[in-house]
Motif scaffolding. Structure first.
Motif, PDB file in Angstrom:
ATOM      1  N   ARG A  95      13.847 -38.529   0.682  1.00 46.73           N
ATOM      2  CA  ARG A  95      12.777 -37.570   0.389  1.00 46.73           C
ATOM      3  C   ARG A  95      12.905 -36.316   1.251  1.00 46.73           C
ATOM      4  O   ARG A  95      12.704 -35.199   0.766  1.00 46.73           O
ATOM      5  N   ARG A  96      13.203 -36.489   2.533  1.00 45.25           N
ATOM      6  CA  ARG A  96      13.351 -35.323   3.433  1.00 45.25           C
ATOM      7  C   ARG A  96      14.468 -34.408   2.963  1.00 45.25           C
ATOM      8  O   ARG A  96      14.409 -33.198   3.174  1.00 45.25           O
ATOM      9  N   ALA A  97      15.464 -34.988   2.317  1.00 45.33           N
ATOM     10  CA  ALA A  97      16.565 -34.184   1.769  1.00 45.33           C
ATOM     11  C   ALA A  97      16.226 -33.659   0.379  1.00 45.33           C
ATOM     12  O   ALA A  97      17.058 -33.030  -0.267  1.00 45.33           O
ATOM     13  N   ASN A  98      15.017 -33.937  -0.100  1.00 52.14           N
ATOM     14  CA  ASN A  98      14.533 -33.491  -1.407  1.00 52.14           C
ATOM     15  C   ASN A  98      15.340 -34.092  -2.568  1.00 52.14           C
ATOM     16  O   ASN A  98      15.487 -33.480  -3.613  1.00 52.14           O
ATOM     17  N   LEU A  99      15.876 -35.293  -2.353  1.00 52.34           N
ATOM     18  CA  LEU A  99      16.654 -35.954  -3.394  1.00 52.34           C
ATOM     19  C   LEU A  99      15.799 -36.840  -4.291  1.00 52.34           C
ATOM     20  O   LEU A  99      16.215 -37.182  -5.393  1.00 52.34           O
ATOM     21  N   LEU A 100      14.609 -37.215  -3.824  1.00 51.92           N
ATOM     22  CA  LEU A 100      13.739 -38.083  -4.598  1.00 51.92           C
ATOM     23  C   LEU A 100      12.408 -37.416  -4.899  1.00 51.92           C
ATOM     24  O   LEU A 100      11.864 -36.682  -4.086  1.00 51.92           O
ATOM     25  N   LEU A 101      11.923 -37.710  -6.074  1.00 56.27           N
ATOM     26  CA  LEU A 101      10.569 -37.335  -6.484  1.00 56.27           C
ATOM     27  C   LEU A 101       9.830 -38.633  -6.772  1.00 56.27           C
ATOM     28  O   LEU A 101      10.443 -39.659  -7.053  1.00 56.27           O
ATOM     29  N   LEU A 149      14.992 -39.246  -9.424  1.00 51.25           N
ATOM     30  CA  LEU A 149      15.913 -38.346  -8.738  1.00 51.25           C
ATOM     31  C   LEU A 149      15.520 -36.901  -9.002  1.00 51.25           C
ATOM     32  O   LEU A 149      15.078 -36.564 -10.096  1.00 51.25           O
ATOM     33  N   ASN A 150      15.689 -36.063  -8.003  1.00 53.34           N
ATOM     34  CA  ASN A 150      15.462 -34.633  -8.157  1.00 53.34           C
ATOM     35  C   ASN A 150      16.784 -34.013  -8.603  1.00 53.34           C
ATOM     36  O   ASN A 150      17.659 -33.718  -7.786  1.00 53.34           O
ATOM     37  N   GLU A 151      16.938 -33.845  -9.885  1.00 54.32           N
ATOM     38  CA  GLU A 151      18.204 -33.372 -10.447  1.00 54.32           C
ATOM     39  C   GLU A 151      18.578 -31.980  -9.949  1.00 54.32           C
ATOM     40  O   GLU A 151      19.753 -31.680  -9.766  1.00 54.32           O
ATOM     41  N   GLU A 152      17.606 -31.138  -9.727  1.00 56.80           N
ATOM     42  CA  GLU A 152      17.877 -29.776  -9.251  1.00 56.80           C
ATOM     43  C   GLU A 152      18.583 -29.803  -7.897  1.00 56.80           C
ATOM     44  O   GLU A 152      19.551 -29.065  -7.669  1.00 56.80           O
ATOM     45  N   THR A 153      18.132 -30.665  -7.006  1.00 53.11           N
ATOM     46  CA  THR A 153      18.762 -30.771  -5.694  1.00 53.11           C
ATOM     47  C   THR A 153      20.193 -31.275  -5.824  1.00 53.11           C
ATOM     48  O   THR A 153      21.099 -30.769  -5.163  1.00 53.11           O
ATOM     49  N   LEU A 156      20.764 -47.216  -8.234  1.00 59.52           N
ATOM     50  CA  LEU A 156      19.755 -48.053  -8.902  1.00 59.52           C
ATOM     51  C   LEU A 156      18.751 -47.203  -9.672  1.00 59.52           C
ATOM     52  O   LEU A 156      18.349 -47.566 -10.778  1.00 59.52           O
ATOM     53  N   ILE A 157      18.357 -46.088  -9.106  1.00 57.59           N
ATOM     54  CA  ILE A 157      17.417 -45.200  -9.800  1.00 57.59           C
ATOM     55  C   ILE A 157      18.068 -44.632 -11.051  1.00 57.59           C
ATOM     56  O   ILE A 157      17.423 -44.503 -12.093  1.00 57.59           O
ATOM     57  N   GLN A 158      19.366 -44.310 -10.978  1.00 53.37           N
ATOM     58  CA  GLN A 158      20.071 -43.801 -12.157  1.00 53.37           C
ATOM     59  C   GLN A 158      20.175 -44.872 -13.244  1.00 53.37           C
ATOM     60  O   GLN A 158      20.084 -44.563 -14.428  1.00 53.37           O
TER      61      GLN A 158
END
Length: 103
Positions: free
Chosen positions: A65-71, A83-87, A34-36
């Motif tokens: 968030r804990r997995a650093n997938l979301l900003l 989405l945190n594209e780098e992760t 959905l975010i994409q």
């Protein structure tokens, strides 16, 4: 993710496992989709899209968030999720490394 012995694994292995764990639930993968698809996604919009209660959506978002997938970007009355594209790129690279060893 359950208890692990952190001295047995390097940082990259632990990070990869944490991301894989976050992606292992269908609601969380749907949140990512959905975010994409959308330019602006808020927790409130996810509640209606996923047909889950606010508490469940918040729990899934916190797991991502804990997995650093979301900003997120905070606004006055809401936050916008990105989405945190780098992760994702790091995860994809490690997954390719693992899959290439089976060829």
């Amino acid at each position: 993710m359950g208890l692990i012995k952190p001295n047995n694994y390097n940082k990259e292995e632990i990070t990869f496992a944490r991301i894989a764990d976050a992606l292992s639930h269908p609601a969380r993968t749907r949140i990512i989709e959905l975010i994409q698809e959308e330019n602006i996604v808020t927790q409130t919009s996810l509640v209606s899209h996923l047909n889950l209660n606010r508490t469940s959506v918040n729990r899934h978002i916190n797991n991502l968030r804990r997995a650093n997938l979301l900003l997120n970007k905070y606004r006055i009355h809401y936050e916008i999720l990105h989405l945190n594209e780098e992760t994702f790129l790091q995860f994809e690279k490690r997954l390719q490394e693992l899959s290439s060893s089976y060829k």
